[in-house]
Every structure is written in C-alpha cells, then in structure tokens.
Design an enzyme around this catalytic site. Structure first.
Site, PDB file in Angstrom:
ATOM      1  N   SER A 165      14.964  21.546 -16.159  1.00 55.17           N
ATOM      2  CA  SER A 165      13.764  22.321 -16.431  1.00 55.17           C
ATOM      3  C   SER A 165      14.183  23.643 -17.060  1.00 55.17           C
ATOM      4  O   SER A 165      15.255  24.176 -16.753  1.00 55.17           O
ATOM      5  CB  SER A 165      13.026  22.580 -15.119  1.00 55.17           C
ATOM      6  N   GLU A 205       9.793   8.398 -17.208  1.00 53.88           N
ATOM      7  CA  GLU A 205       8.419   8.863 -17.440  1.00 53.88           C
ATOM      8  C   GLU A 205       7.962   8.537 -18.860  1.00 53.88           C
ATOM      9  O   GLU A 205       6.829   8.126 -19.091  1.00 53.88           O
ATOM     10  CB  GLU A 205       8.323  10.374 -17.202  1.00 53.88           C
ATOM     11  N   HIS A 244       0.833  -1.222   0.000  1.00 48.56           N
ATOM     12  CA  HIS A 244       0.000   0.000   0.000  1.00 48.56           C
ATOM     13  C   HIS A 244       0.861   1.263   0.000  1.00 48.56           C
ATOM     14  O   HIS A 244       0.435   2.312   0.486  1.00 48.56           O
ATOM     15  CB  HIS A 244      -0.942   0.037   1.205  1.00 48.56           C
TER      16      HIS A 244
END
Ligand code: ARG
Length: 460
Positions: free
Chosen positions: A276, A289, A155
């Site tokens: 970035s 990703e 979890h």
C-alpha cells in the site's frame, strides 16, 4: 481504395471510414486470412477455375506477404477496411491481375466466417494448455497437502474437517470440466464455411472438401446462409470462458480470504502481492482481486455477443462485425488471468498449523461426536441433541469437545467413555471419511494422481 468502388462515385468520409473499418481489431487474424486464401487459391487451381500457374504464383506471394508481416517489414495499413481487404490489396499490388483472381468464388462473408473459426479453434486449444498447467499445479499442491487438516465450510461457518488437498482438488474438477467444454466448442467449430459465398453459395465448380482438408477442418458447413451467419461458436466459447472465469473468481475469493489476518491460511509470494502507498503493514492479494474483477469483463463480452446476434435476420449483416472485439477480449482476458493465476498458486505458502488450529476450534467434529453415539446404538436424532448440549457446555466453559473432561461428557450422557477422544480427533475425523470422493488423505492422493494422468493423456 475500397474493394467495392465500382458502383460508387464518392469516397467515404474519414469519420465514416473509421466507423466502418474493422482493421484495428481484425488485423490479428492476418495469419488465418492468408492461410485461408492459400488453401482457397490452391483449390481454385486444382479445380481448373484459375490457371495452375496463377494459383501457384498467388500462393507463393501470399506466403511472402505472411512472412513480411511477421518480420515487421510489411506494416498493416490501418486505412484498409479490414484485414481481408488489406491482404487482397497487397497481393494485387504485387501481382497485378493475377492477384485479383484470388477472390474468385468467394465473398468476404464466408472469408470472415472462416477466419474467426480458425482463429478461435487455435485459441481454444491454447487456453486448454493453460488450464492444464493450472490443473497440474493444483494436483501437486494437493499432493503436498493430502494430510493438511482444515475446516470445511458451509455458509462460511466452520462445518466439518477436510484436507486442504481435497479443497484444492474441487477446483481441479471444475477446470477439468472446462477442458471438456472447450473440446465440445472446438468440435462444433470444426466446419469449413468457404463456398457459402456471400449467402447463396457459388456457381463455380469448387471443391469445398479439398479446401477443408487443406485447412485441417473435418467437415464443411451444410447450408450457405448458416455458413456465413452462424456465430454460435462465438457465443459458445464466450459462455465457456465465462464459466472458467466463474471458477477462477471463486478460487480468487478464497485466496483473498485465506490471506487475510482473520484466516491466515496461506501467504502469497511477494512476487504476487502488492503493498500500500500509505499503510506499511499491507500485503495485498491484488492478482486474485484483479482476476475476480476481470470476470465481469468476460460476462459482459458474452452479453454483448448475445445481444448483437439476437435479432439479426439471415444472412450476413454488418452488426456481426461487432462479434470480434467481444470474443477477442474474452479470449485475451482468460489467457491473461490464467497466466497470472497459475504461478501465484504454485508459489503460495500453506500455513498448515493455522489451518489445523482453525479446525480444532468451532466444533467441526460435532457430527463425529454424534456418530460416536449412534455407533453405540443410539438413534441419530437423540445423539444429535446430546451433542448439541455438549457444545453448549463447551461454549459455557470456553473449551472444546477435545478438551472437555470425561465427567462433563458423562454428566450429559453415560454412554460416553474414554474412547470418545479418539473418535473426535481431527485426523481420525478426516481419515475415517474414506468413501469415494471424500477428503481423507488416501483419496486426495488417488484423485490428484488420477487427474494428473487424465490431463497428461489427453492434453500433452
Ligand atoms: N469486416 C467484416 C466483418 O468483420 C467482414 C465482412 C464484410 N462483409 C460485408 N459484406 N461488408 O464482419
């Protein structure tokens, strides 16, 4: 000029021609198409269906066409209807009537069924090789981290201590199953469909086994309708590729989390991260990703193929031309993802101390604390309850089970003694988990070496 102009009085309009054409995407099968035609022509010559001398001429010229395409001196004509028409037209241009004989006892329907099988058999083996490279990197990293303690999660909550090597090897096992799924795919694809003709076989006395042997297939298809209209092997490989992407996507998700400041378990090499444009502090796990994102494409390809195939009557229908872009995209995407993913894993830095610190907080040794009491004779349910009370005390005092004083332990239960600290030490908690398949360092080394041996034996 189309192969089928005899019955027609008009040329196709430009837009219809473009709509109908598959050459933009099936041109990549030129090698399979030519090799298939060489085998077919050889067989026709051996069986006396065409003259031996003509068969030899055809084979020689087909080889020349192949090397001309490969050297770049023969550009593939994008006006052709498909790669099969292009190769035949080129052969006829070079050999005249002799070239026209190559299509004796054959249809483009069985020809395309052959070409895709050959193409995918080869690609599946290439993907197996890429999977082996990744598995081998995983094994090496697991060996370097057989003693690196980290929290194991359920979890996404810290649950019990494990080793990082053990965590990595879980992916090794998934990818090992993918290897064997590809083996199954290849085995079922290994049927030679030429001789199925357009749908109903042929009246020529061809020797299908000979063609199969020349092309390295282990058997021929048993039913001509099935031979031209079966695309199960495309569905099957797309399913396997989807499963591979599920595995890479789960792995990517963990890489992304592990790189975050919240975890900081690993650091990716600069060569596999991006910055970035506005936030100077950022180092983003874009590769992971993208792999996670690209899984969607491959699942989409599988859905395309299932939907294309689901309602078409036997035998060949033009719908089936839609199989190629989907299956090729799935193959290309998985190859790209594996090629980018493996060196990213190989070069990542493991921040062992951060992993250990995370394991030291979060009470992941609470089960071991309860086991300590049961080993002293207490029923597990009672031990569980007492440990729960101790965890509550720790939270109250803002401390950990390792740091709680013996007086605090004994205040809750007098069975506790000083040996509790040894029983709940992280290294001990991990290394006592010795049962086969458990995370202890010894098992990690054993499993990593075994997995390496398996891939070296089966897939070099
Ligand atoms: N380009 C076609 C395909 O990819 C080849 C088979 C064409 N056969 C036909 N009867 N139109 O499926």
């Amino acid at each position: 000029m189309k192969l089928w102009t005899g019955r027609f009085q008009k040329e196709l309009s430009k837009t219809t021609n473009d709509f109908n054409s598959s050459i933009p995407f099936d041109k990549r099968m030129y090698r399979e198409d030519i090799t298939g035609s060489i085998a077919h022509a050889t067989m026709l010559g051996e069986c006396g269906i065409i003259e031996k001398s003509e068969s030899e001429l055809i084979c020689k010229e087909l080889s020349a066409i192949l090397s001309d395409i490969e050297s770049g001196s023969l550009p593939i004509d994008m006006e052709a209807e498909d790669i099969h028409s292009f190769v035949e037209a080129e052969l006829t241009k070079r050999l005249g009537d002799t070239g026209k004989r190559v299509h004796t006892a054959r249809s483009r329907n069985d020809q395309v069924a052959l070409d895709i099988r050959m193409y995918l058999k080869n690609e599946a083996a290439g993907i197996q090789k890429l999977l082996c490279d990744l598995i081998s990197v995983i094994c090496d990293k697991a060996l370097e981290n057989s003693e690196t303690v980290m929290p194991g999660y359920t979890h996404l909550q810290r649950a019990q201590p494990i080793t990082f090597g053990h965590h990595l090897l879980a992916y090794g096992e998934m990818l090992k199953r993918d290897l064997s799924r590809l083996d199954d795919c290849i085995e079922r694809m290994d049927e030679m469909p030429l001789g199925s003709g357009a749908l109903a076989g042929t009246t020529y006395p061809i020797n299908r086994e000979l063609t199969a042997k020349l092309l390295g297939f282990s058997r021929v298809t048993n039913n001509s309708l099935d031979g031209v209209s079966d695309r199960d092997f495309c569905l099957e490989i797309a399913s396997v590729l989807s499963i591979i992407m599920v595995h890479l996507s789960r792995f990517s998700e963990e890489i992304i989390m592990w790189c975050s400041w919240e975890f900081k378990f690993i650091e990716l090499d600069d060569a596999f991260s991006t910055g970035s444009s506005i936030m100077p502090q950022k180092k983003n796990p874009d590769i992971a990703e993208l792999v996670r994102g690209k899984s969607g494409r491959v699942f989409g390809d599988l859905m395309t193929l299932l939907t294309v195939m689901k309602g078409i009557p036997l035998a060949y229908n033009k719908d089936m031309q839609e199989d190629k872009e989907a299956v090729f995209d799935a193959v290309d995407t998985v190859k790209m993802c594996l090629t980018a993913f493996t060196p990213m894993i190989e070069t990542m830095k493991v921040l062992k101390n951060n992993m250990r610190n995370a394991a030291a907080r979060g009470f992941i040794n609470a089960t071991d604390c309860a086991d300590y009491l049961t080993k002293k004779g207490m029923p597990f349910r009672d031990a569980y309850k007492i440990t729960g009370q101790l965890v509550a005390t720790c939270i109250d005092k803002n401390t950990t089970l390792e740091e709680l004083s013996i007086t605090d332990y004994q205040a809750v239960c007098n069975v506790f003694d000083n040996d509790i600290y040894d029983a709940i030490s992280l290294d001990r908690c991990v290394n006592e988990r010795k049962v086969l398949g458990s995370p202890c360092s010894e098992n990690v080394r054993f499993q990593a070496n075994r997995l390496k041996e398996t891939i070296e034996k089966g897939f070099v």
